[in-house]
Structures are given as structure tokens and as C-alpha cells.
Design an enzyme around this catalytic site. Structure first.
Site, PDB file in Angstrom:
ATOM      1  N   ASN A 221       1.247  -1.171  -0.550  1.00  0.00           N
ATOM      2  CA  ASN A 221      -0.178  -0.127  -0.115  1.00  0.00           C
ATOM      3  C   ASN A 221       1.272   1.296   0.568  1.00  0.00           C
ATOM      4  O   ASN A 221       1.093   1.618   1.126  1.00  0.00           O
ATOM      5  CB  ASN A 221      -0.918   0.059   0.967  1.00  0.00           C
ATOM      6  CG  ASN A 221      -2.037   1.315   1.466  1.00  0.00           C
ATOM      7  OD1 ASN A 221      -1.393   2.645   0.622  1.00  0.00           O
ATOM      8  ND2 ASN A 221      -3.617   0.662   1.517  1.00  0.00           N
TER       9      ASN A 221
ATOM     10  N   ASN B 130       0.185   4.513  -0.544  1.00  0.00           N
ATOM     11  CA  ASN B 130      -0.880   5.658   0.137  1.00  0.00           C
ATOM     12  C   ASN B 130      -0.304   6.951  -1.033  1.00  0.00           C
ATOM     13  O   ASN B 130       0.074   7.930  -0.996  1.00  0.00           O
ATOM     14  CB  ASN B 130      -0.036   5.823   1.262  1.00  0.00           C
ATOM     15  CG  ASN B 130      -1.049   7.482   2.384  1.00  0.00           C
ATOM     16  OD1 ASN B 130      -2.092   7.858   2.359  1.00  0.00           O
ATOM     17  ND2 ASN B 130      -0.388   7.657   2.566  1.00  0.00           N
TER      18      ASN B 130
ATOM     19  N   GLU C 113      -4.046   1.473  -2.658  1.00  0.00           N
ATOM     20  CA  GLU C 113      -3.744   2.737  -2.543  1.00  0.00           C
ATOM     21  C   GLU C 113      -3.074   3.123  -3.653  1.00  0.00           C
ATOM     22  O   GLU C 113      -2.275   4.473  -2.619  1.00  0.00           O
ATOM     23  CB  GLU C 113      -3.574   3.076  -1.285  1.00  0.00           C
ATOM     24  CG  GLU C 113      -4.297   4.661  -0.839  1.00  0.00           C
ATOM     25  CD  GLU C 113      -4.425   4.745   1.013  1.00  0.00           C
ATOM     26  OE1 GLU C 113      -5.058   5.554   1.212  1.00  0.00           O
ATOM     27  OE2 GLU C 113      -4.054   3.816   1.511  1.00  0.00           O
TER      28      GLU C 113
ATOM     29  N   ASP D  69      -3.782  -5.204   0.671  1.00  0.00           N
ATOM     30  CA  ASP D  69      -4.616  -4.488   2.363  1.00  0.00           C
ATOM     31  C   ASP D  69      -5.979  -4.431   2.538  1.00  0.00           C
ATOM     32  O   ASP D  69      -6.324  -4.224   1.980  1.00  0.00           O
ATOM     33  CB  ASP D  69      -4.177  -2.705   2.025  1.00  0.00           C
ATOM     34  CG  ASP D  69      -4.576  -2.550   3.775  1.00  0.00           C
ATOM     35  OD1 ASP D  69      -4.791  -2.728   4.560  1.00  0.00           O
ATOM     36  OD2 ASP D  69      -4.696  -0.393   3.332  1.00  0.00           O
TER      37      ASP D  69
ATOM     38  N   ASN E 171      -7.243  -4.385   5.633  1.00  0.00           N
ATOM     39  CA  ASN E 171      -7.473  -3.348   6.784  1.00  0.00           C
ATOM     40  C   ASN E 171      -7.908  -4.013   8.356  1.00  0.00           C
ATOM     41  O   ASN E 171      -9.106  -3.556   8.797  1.00  0.00           O
ATOM     42  CB  ASN E 171      -8.173  -2.316   6.734  1.00  0.00           C
ATOM     43  CG  ASN E 171      -7.675  -0.871   5.653  1.00  0.00           C
ATOM     44  OD1 ASN E 171      -7.023  -0.349   6.896  1.00  0.00           O
ATOM     45  ND2 ASN E 171      -8.093  -0.581   4.541  1.00  0.00           N
TER      46      ASN E 171
ATOM     47  N   ASP F 289       3.176   5.461   4.797  1.00  0.00           N
ATOM     48  CA  ASP F 289       2.898   4.888   6.173  1.00  0.00           C
ATOM     49  C   ASP F 289       2.375   2.922   6.555  1.00  0.00           C
ATOM     50  O   ASP F 289       2.724   3.097   7.386  1.00  0.00           O
ATOM     51  CB  ASP F 289       1.371   5.346   7.015  1.00  0.00           C
ATOM     52  CG  ASP F 289       0.561   4.858   5.732  1.00  0.00           C
ATOM     53  OD1 ASP F 289       1.164   4.869   4.733  1.00  0.00           O
ATOM     54  OD2 ASP F 289      -0.926   5.449   5.872  1.00  0.00           O
ATOM     55  N   HIS F 290       2.246   2.610   5.173  1.00  0.00           N
ATOM     56  CA  HIS F 290       2.476   1.172   5.385  1.00  0.00           C
ATOM     57  C   HIS F 290       3.897   0.913   4.974  1.00  0.00           C
ATOM     58  O   HIS F 290       4.773   1.836   4.992  1.00  0.00           O
ATOM     59  CB  HIS F 290       1.448   0.440   4.025  1.00  0.00           C
ATOM     60  CG  HIS F 290       0.249   0.590   4.560  1.00  0.00           C
ATOM     61  ND1 HIS F 290      -1.316  -0.372   4.731  1.00  0.00           N
ATOM     62  CD2 HIS F 290      -0.417   1.341   4.760  1.00  0.00           C
ATOM     63  CE1 HIS F 290      -1.832  -0.047   5.334  1.00  0.00           C
ATOM     64  NE2 HIS F 290      -1.968   1.254   5.131  1.00  0.00           N
TER      65      HIS F 290
END
Length: 271
Positions: free
Chosen positions: A26, A28, A54, A166, A168, A263-264
């Protein structure tokens, strides 16, 4: 470039000709990742296949040529809403077939699922919705159960799947830094965790990382707040689920926590 006959040998672990390396990440925002030398990292990491989540970009905003220059065919399924969601798959081996979406419009318009078919297995890049409120939690859980049904049906014709993305969701207490304090937060709710157990069991899948590693403190996402990454206050949200029929091909699964485009962090499985 390998022909289709050679690909079967290439993918077959029995002859040990080559390890197949698959990464899920991911990012982002793929455009932001490119400004942080994403292609330089990708060239060094050298996966055979990378699944992206993402991407937050339309196809015309992604530097496909830069990926081609380092040897990747890339395919992207973007959301209709600009700067939102989106998945992609880049592969050194050209897939036999690429499928965009799952056939359900309200998911496909968000660019959440795509599949690349190879000779004897398929790779899926999936980005499960997050949930910031009750309405979005309902959407997330409906997506999850529809995705479970999609995978069960798909396995009737394509039994060998690598489902990367991802999700989540942290599956078990070991997958989150504060299981007691976060038990009522989406991503670790009992209903989400129960769905993941059901997904693994009914779709006959292996959580590849936990197949090799049952140790705590291994995460794939950290909040940007409160120095969470430096303190390793994280969540394991990113997975490679592999069909049980491919169990004997599993060689290694690791979390690449030293990679910092997002952030991943990426996760890798080797077959």
C-alpha cells in the site's frame, strides 16, 4: 521473456529453477512514492510481481514508462473519484489475462480488486475499505462478505490463488500493538476478525507470514502520529493469502519494515 511453456517450469518449485518473489505494498499514493525513488527501490527489491494498493491516481497520472524501463508490465484499476483508492499489478512476466474489478459496480468504481492470470496460478491485488463511521463499516463488511463469495466462486475454476493486499483488518491479538485498548476500533473489531477467520477457512487459504513466523511485534502499518513507527506501535493489515493447494511451494514470507515510501511497508512472499 519466457514463453508460456517455460513459465510453468519457472513457477514450479519442484525443479528449483528460480524463486518467484511477490510483493504487496500500500503505497499511499503512487505519485508521491515515485518522488521518493520508488522505481529505484523496486529495481533493487526485484520482485517478479508487485501488487499495489491505494495508488490514488488515474492511469494517465502513473509513470508506466518508468516501470517499463526496469522490466515491468503494469496494469492499473483506478477509482472514479480522483486521488482515491486504486489498485495495480506490475509483473516481469506478461500475464495471460488481466481482470479489472469483480463485477460489482459500487466496488469497482472505487478501484479495489484486480486479478492477473498466469499459467497455473492467479494473483489478486485487493484494497479492502477502511471504516471511519458506522455507514462505512457496513460498506466494509458487505465488501468483505462479497469478496469471500467472489473468491469461493473463483476457486472453482482457478484453485491456485495468491491474494495480496491491504485488508484493513488485524486478524489476531498478536497482529496489533495494543489489542486490549484497540478492541473497539475498526480494523480490530470482533466482527472484522471473525470475517477474516471465516475467509481463511472457507476459501482454504494460508496466511503466508504466520505460516513462517508466530512471533509478536511484526506490523505493516503505523500511524504518522506520535512517532508510532519509531516506537513500533503498529498494526498488521497487509497480507499474502495463498491457496492451501500451493502450500508446498511456500518458501519464505517477510515484512519489509525498512522501506519508507508510505505509512505502510511492503510484504513479500516467495514461492
Amino acid at each position: 521473456m519466457r514463453g508460456t511453456g517455460e513459465l510453468s517450469v519457472y513457477l514450479c518449485g519442484h525443479l528449483s529453477l528460480k524463486i518467484m518473489k511477490i510483493i504487496s505494498y500500500n503505497v499511499n499514493g503512487i505519485r508521491a512514492a515515485f518522488t521518493k525513488d520508488f522505481t529505484g527501490w523496486l529495481k533493487t527489491a526485484d520482485p517478479d510481481i508487485i501488487c499495489i494498493q491505494e495508488s490514488k491516481a488515474g492511469n494517465d497520472q502513473i509513470d508506466i514508462e518508468a516501470l517499463e524501463k526496469i522490466g515491468y508490465h503494469s496494469y492499473w484499476h483506478s477509482a472514479i473519484r480522483k486521488g482515491y483508492s486504486g489498485v495495480g499489478i506490475a509483473s516481469k512476466i506478461k500475464p495471460n489475462h488481466v481482470v479489472y474489478g469483480c463485477g460489482i459496480e459500487h466496488y469497482d468504481s472505487e478501484g479495489r480488486i484486480m486479478r492477473a492470470d498466469f499459467d497455473d496460478f492467479s494473483v489478486i491485488s485487493v484494497y479492502v475499505p477502511s471504516a471511519s463511521n458506522i455507514e462505512r463499516l457496513d460498506f466494509k463488511m458487505q465488501f468483505c462478505y462479497d469478496f469471500l463469495d467472489y473468491i469461493k466462486a473463483l476457486k472453482q475454476t482457478i484453485p491456485n490463488l495468491v491474494i495480496s493486499g491491504d485488508f484493513n483488518i488485524c486478524h489476531k491479538p498478536i497482529d496489533i500493538h495494543n489489542p486490549v485498548g484497540l478492541k473497539n476500533v475498526s480494523g480490530f473489531l470482533p466482527m472484522e476478525r471473525a470475517w477474516m477467520t471465516k475467509f481463511i477457512e472457507e476459501c482454504e487459504l494460508i496466511d503466508s507470514f504466520r505460516f513462517f513466523n508466530e512471533q509478536p511485534d511484526h506490523y505493516t502499518w503505523w500511524s504518522y502520529r506520535q512517532n508510532s513507527r519509531e516506537r513500533n506501535k503498529g498494526w498488521r493489515l497487509d497480507y499474502h493469502f495463498v491457496s492451501r493447494s500451493m502450500k508446498e511451494r511456500l518458501q519464505r514470507a517477510v515484512i519489509l519494515k525498512e522501506v519508507f515510501h508510505s505509512d505502510h511497508c511492503p510484504v513479500m512472499v516467495e514461492l
